[in-house]
Design a protein around this motif. Structure first.
Motif, PDB file in Angstrom:
ATOM      1  N   ALA A 165       0.859  -1.191   0.000  1.00  0.00           N
ATOM      2  CA  ALA A 165       0.000   0.000   0.000  1.00  0.00           C
ATOM      3  C   ALA A 165       0.893   1.239   0.000  1.00  0.00           C
ATOM      4  CB  ALA A 165      -0.916   0.008   1.217  1.00  0.00           C
ATOM      5  N   PRO A 166       0.506   2.266  -0.759  1.00  0.00           N
ATOM      6  CA  PRO A 166       1.367   3.450  -0.894  1.00  0.00           C
ATOM      7  C   PRO A 166       1.278   4.422   0.269  1.00  0.00           C
ATOM      8  CG  PRO A 166      -0.579   3.699  -2.258  1.00  0.00           C
ATOM      9  CD  PRO A 166      -0.644   2.323  -1.674  1.00  0.00           C
ATOM     10  N   ASN A 167       0.225   4.354   1.083  1.00  0.00           N
ATOM     11  CA  ASN A 167       0.137   5.249   2.237  1.00  0.00           C
ATOM     12  C   ASN A 167      -0.700   4.598   3.327  1.00  0.00           C
ATOM     13  OD1 ASN A 167      -2.593   5.673   1.499  1.00  0.00           O
ATOM     14  ND2 ASN A 167      -2.119   7.560   0.396  1.00  0.00           N
ATOM     15  N   ALA A 168      -0.808   5.267   4.480  1.00  0.00           N
ATOM     16  CA  ALA A 168      -1.460   4.657   5.637  1.00  0.00           C
ATOM     17  C   ALA A 168      -2.948   4.383   5.427  1.00  0.00           C
ATOM     18  CB  ALA A 168      -1.239   5.536   6.871  1.00  0.00           C
ATOM     19  N   PRO A 169      -3.744   5.315   4.893  1.00  0.00           N
ATOM     20  CA  PRO A 169      -5.159   4.987   4.659  1.00  0.00           C
ATOM     21  C   PRO A 169      -5.336   3.802   3.717  1.00  0.00           C
ATOM     22  CG  PRO A 169      -4.842   7.363   4.601  1.00  0.00           C
ATOM     23  CD  PRO A 169      -3.474   6.755   4.648  1.00  0.00           C
ATOM     24  N   ALA A 170      -4.522   3.726   2.677  1.00  0.00           N
ATOM     25  CA  ALA A 170      -4.611   2.584   1.762  1.00  0.00           C
ATOM     26  C   ALA A 170      -4.218   1.297   2.469  1.00  0.00           C
ATOM     27  CB  ALA A 170      -3.730   2.813   0.539  1.00  0.00           C
ATOM     28  N   ALA A 171      -3.261   1.365   3.399  1.00  0.00           N
ATOM     29  CA  ALA A 171      -2.848   0.167   4.142  1.00  0.00           C
ATOM     30  C   ALA A 171      -4.003  -0.389   4.967  1.00  0.00           C
ATOM     31  CB  ALA A 171      -1.666   0.504   5.053  1.00  0.00           C
ATOM     32  N   VAL A 172      -4.835   0.479   5.517  1.00  0.00           N
ATOM     33  CA  VAL A 172      -6.001   0.018   6.275  1.00  0.00           C
ATOM     34  C   VAL A 172      -6.928  -0.788   5.374  1.00  0.00           C
ATOM     35  CG1 VAL A 172      -8.031   0.746   7.581  1.00  0.00           C
ATOM     36  CG2 VAL A 172      -5.863   1.954   7.883  1.00  0.00           C
ATOM     37  N   LEU A 173      -7.145  -0.297   4.157  1.00  0.00           N
ATOM     38  CA  LEU A 173      -8.039  -0.993   3.241  1.00  0.00           C
ATOM     39  C   LEU A 173      -7.419  -2.309   2.759  1.00  0.00           C
ATOM     40  CD1 LEU A 173     -10.865  -0.335   2.202  1.00  0.00           C
ATOM     41  CD2 LEU A 173      -9.826   0.373   0.050  1.00  0.00           C
ATOM     42  N   VAL A 174      -6.109  -2.318   2.544  1.00  0.00           N
ATOM     43  CA  VAL A 174      -5.430  -3.555   2.150  1.00  0.00           C
ATOM     44  C   VAL A 174      -5.545  -4.594   3.254  1.00  0.00           C
ATOM     45  CG1 VAL A 174      -3.162  -4.581   1.686  1.00  0.00           C
ATOM     46  CG2 VAL A 174      -3.839  -2.485   0.510  1.00  0.00           C
ATOM     47  N   ALA A 175      -5.412  -4.165   4.503  1.00  0.00           N
ATOM     48  CA  ALA A 175      -5.567  -5.094   5.632  1.00  0.00           C
ATOM     49  C   ALA A 175      -6.954  -5.725   5.624  1.00  0.00           C
ATOM     50  CB  ALA A 175      -5.310  -4.374   6.953  1.00  0.00           C
ATOM     51  N   GLN A 176      -7.981  -4.915   5.352  1.00  0.00           N
ATOM     52  CA  GLN A 176      -9.335  -5.456   5.293  1.00  0.00           C
ATOM     53  C   GLN A 176      -9.482  -6.455   4.149  1.00  0.00           C
ATOM     54  OE1 GLN A 176     -11.845  -4.881   7.561  1.00  0.00           O
ATOM     55  NE2 GLN A 176     -12.889  -6.540   6.462  1.00  0.00           N
ATOM     56  N   LYS A 177      -8.863  -6.138   3.014  1.00  0.00           N
ATOM     57  CA  LYS A 177      -8.940  -7.054   1.874  1.00  0.00           C
ATOM     58  C   LYS A 177      -8.301  -8.404   2.230  1.00  0.00           C
ATOM     59  CE  LYS A 177      -7.133  -7.908  -2.745  1.00  0.00           C
ATOM     60  NZ  LYS A 177      -6.123  -7.514  -3.754  1.00  0.00           N
ATOM     61  N   LEU A 178      -7.131  -8.383   2.857  1.00  0.00           N
ATOM     62  CA  LEU A 178      -6.453  -9.626   3.231  1.00  0.00           C
ATOM     63  C   LEU A 178      -7.276 -10.391   4.257  1.00  0.00           C
ATOM     64  CD1 LEU A 178      -2.750  -8.377   3.458  1.00  0.00           C
ATOM     65  CD2 LEU A 178      -3.864  -9.607   1.570  1.00  0.00           C
ATOM     66  N   PHE A 179      -7.907  -9.668   5.178  1.00  0.00           N
ATOM     67  CA  PHE A 179      -8.792 -10.305   6.149  1.00  0.00           C
ATOM     68  C   PHE A 179      -9.948 -11.009   5.447  1.00  0.00           C
ATOM     69  CE2 PHE A 179     -12.610 -10.238   8.727  1.00  0.00           C
ATOM     70  CZ  PHE A 179     -12.178 -10.707   9.961  1.00  0.00           C
ATOM     71  N   ASP A 180     -10.548 -10.328   4.480  1.00  0.00           N
ATOM     72  CA  ASP A 180     -11.685 -10.904   3.753  1.00  0.00           C
ATOM     73  C   ASP A 180     -11.276 -12.140   2.967  1.00  0.00           C
ATOM     74  OD1 ASP A 180     -13.279  -8.916   4.737  1.00  0.00           O
ATOM     75  OD2 ASP A 180     -13.344  -7.737   2.905  1.00  0.00           O
ATOM     76  N   LEU A 181     -10.109 -12.097   2.334  1.00  0.00           N
ATOM     77  CA  LEU A 181      -9.634 -13.248   1.558  1.00  0.00           C
ATOM     78  C   LEU A 181      -9.445 -14.464   2.457  1.00  0.00           C
ATOM     79  CD1 LEU A 181      -7.006 -11.583  -0.821  1.00  0.00           C
ATOM     80  CD2 LEU A 181      -9.220 -12.574  -1.473  1.00  0.00           C
ATOM     81  N   ALA A 182      -8.834 -14.247   3.627  1.00  0.00           N
ATOM     82  CA  ALA A 182      -8.620 -15.363   4.555  1.00  0.00           C
ATOM     83  C   ALA A 182      -9.943 -15.899   5.076  1.00  0.00           C
ATOM     84  CB  ALA A 182      -7.739 -14.896   5.723  1.00  0.00           C
ATOM     85  N   ALA A 183     -10.895 -14.981   5.349  1.00  0.00           N
ATOM     86  CA  ALA A 183     -12.198 -15.416   5.845  1.00  0.00           C
ATOM     87  C   ALA A 183     -12.926 -16.246   4.790  1.00  0.00           C
ATOM     88  CB  ALA A 183     -13.032 -14.195   6.238  1.00  0.00           C
ATOM     89  N   ALA A 184     -12.814 -15.823   3.526  1.00  0.00           N
ATOM     90  CA  ALA A 184     -13.460 -16.570   2.445  1.00  0.00           C
ATOM     91  C   ALA A 184     -12.877 -17.963   2.327  1.00  0.00           C
ATOM     92  CB  ALA A 184     -13.305 -15.805   1.132  1.00  0.00           C
ATOM     93  N   LYS A 185     -11.561 -18.100   2.466  1.00  0.00           N
ATOM     94  CA  LYS A 185     -10.920 -19.409   2.387  1.00  0.00           C
ATOM     95  C   LYS A 185     -11.360 -20.326   3.537  1.00  0.00           C
ATOM     96  CE  LYS A 185      -6.674 -17.861   0.077  1.00  0.00           C
ATOM     97  NZ  LYS A 185      -5.205 -17.669   0.233  1.00  0.00           N
ATOM     98  N   SER A 186     -11.461 -19.732   4.727  1.00  0.00           N
ATOM     99  CA  SER A 186     -11.807 -20.559   5.883  1.00  0.00           C
ATOM    100  C   SER A 186     -13.258 -21.043   5.849  1.00  0.00           C
ATOM    101  CB  SER A 186     -11.575 -19.754   7.167  1.00  0.00           C
ATOM    102  OG  SER A 186     -12.454 -18.651   7.251  1.00  0.00           O
ATOM    103  N   HIS A 187     -14.122 -20.325   5.076  1.00  0.00           N
ATOM    104  CA  HIS A 187     -15.525 -20.708   4.985  1.00  0.00           C
ATOM    105  C   HIS A 187     -15.846 -21.421   3.675  1.00  0.00           C
ATOM    106  CE1 HIS A 187     -15.736 -17.816   8.282  1.00  0.00           C
ATOM    107  NE2 HIS A 187     -16.877 -18.373   8.602  1.00  0.00           N
ATOM    108  N   ALA A 188     -14.805 -21.656   2.869  1.00  0.00           N
ATOM    109  CA  ALA A 188     -15.032 -22.304   1.572  1.00  0.00           C
ATOM    110  C   ALA A 188     -15.378 -23.770   1.758  1.00  0.00           C
ATOM    111  CB  ALA A 188     -13.791 -22.154   0.700  1.00  0.00           C
TER     112      ALA A 188
END
Length: 316
Positions: A293-316
């Motif tokens: 992520a290029p800056n701090a606000p974008a890093a927050v959104l990237v963290a959420q995206k990674l969280f969502d990806l892991a959650a999707a895998k665990s519920h697949a």
């Protein structure tokens, strides 16, 4: 939603179907309003959400819709050409523009999450997958909020509220907003790569993550072994690492490898940051990370995206 199709050719019947789809997307909220309000407890620190300018912000949102969004939708309706374009051209033409990014930034700085959700739904329902919308709309919008903050066009609370709403949009569209004990899983380990002496970037990302409702642990002086041990002893959804120069790349690779081997969360998402990744985002994959992520606000959104990806895998 703010898209021009002057160069496209679409069959009249298909066009009517698309316009009907868009109208339905705007008319019907994606999830219940009470659920939207309840999400505040997960995606923003309680002390942040206290503002006395709601009326002014809603007036600003109304001006955006009446002066910008509606005229462009009318233009969209009028620009119909009989021959349909190739699918690739259609996807390219429908991709979010700089005006879309600016428009969504304005909306999330307001107080109407339903309007933001409807905005994203129109683009998604035109055929754009969430991955494309993340890369070309949501993450650039978070980056835009960070740039506005850097230029003193809005304050820290403005940006925090905007990023929180972008997080909620991601969780809504990725179906992780209803995940049990959501707040207990949104934990981040922030660390500096061994050898990096510049802690400002980590401190700034930590500040935004905390304000956006994440539980953050910062490790600013640990070795690769010590950082991995923290992840082995405690569960984290995401780990964020920063480096200050290319000289620390090997150290970063080693730290990431140990995190993946030893983390209690075997699906931990890893994001990296620093000037060299801003200049060359593809380098993040070369060092073994999942995103940058290029800056701090974008890093927050990237963290959420990674969280969502892991959650999707665990519920697949």
């Amino acid at each position: 939603m703010l898209i021009y199709l002057t160069d496209l050719s679409i069959e009249d019947k298909q066009w009517e179907d698309d316009m009907s789809l868009m109208a339905n997307a705007v008319a019907l909220p994606l999830i219940d309003r009470q659920v939207l309000r309840n999400l505040e407890t997960h995606f923003i620190a309680p002390e942040i959400y206290t503002r006395d300018d709601v009326a002014a912000r809603q007036a600003k949102l109304a001006r955006i819709i009446s002066n910008d969004i509606i005229p462009r939708l009318l233009k969209l309706h009028n620009d119909v050409i009989p021959d349909a374009p190739p699918v690739a051209s259609l996807i390219e033409a429908l991709a979010p523009s700089s005006a879309d990014i600016t428009g969504l930034a304005d909306i999330v700085l307001g107080s109407d999450l339903e309007a933001a959700a409807a905005y994203v739904m129109v683009l998604r329902n035109r055929g754009l997958p969430m991955e494309t919308l993340f890369v070309e709309l949501l993450e650039p919008t978070a980056r835009r909020l960070g740039e506005m903050w850097d230029k003193d066009e809005c304050d820290f609370i403005d940006v925090t509220l905007g990023v929180a709403r972008l997080q909620k949009l991601l969780a809504i569209f990725n179906d992780t907003h209803a995940m049990p004990a959501l707040d207990q899983h949104r934990r981040v380990l922030m660390a500096m790569t061994p050898g990096n002496q510049h802690s400002f970037g980590v401190a700034m990302v930590e500040r935004f993550l905390l304000a956006a409702g994440w539980d953050v642990r910062a490790e600013l002086t640990g070795t690769a072994d010590e950082i991995a041990a923290v992840a082995r002893n405690s569960w984290f959804a995401v780990a964020g690492l920063t480096i200050g120069s290319e000289r620390q790349i090997d150290s970063l690779k080693e730290t990431i490898a140990q995190l993946r081997q030893q983390s209690r969360n075997r699906s931990i998402g890893i994001m990296v940051g620093g000037p060299i990744f801003t200049a060359n985002p593809a380098l993040s994959y070369e060092v073994g990370a999942d995103a940058t992520a290029p800056n701090a606000p974008a890093a927050v959104l990237v963290a959420q995206k990674l969280f969502d990806l892991a959650a999707a895998k665990s519920h697949a």
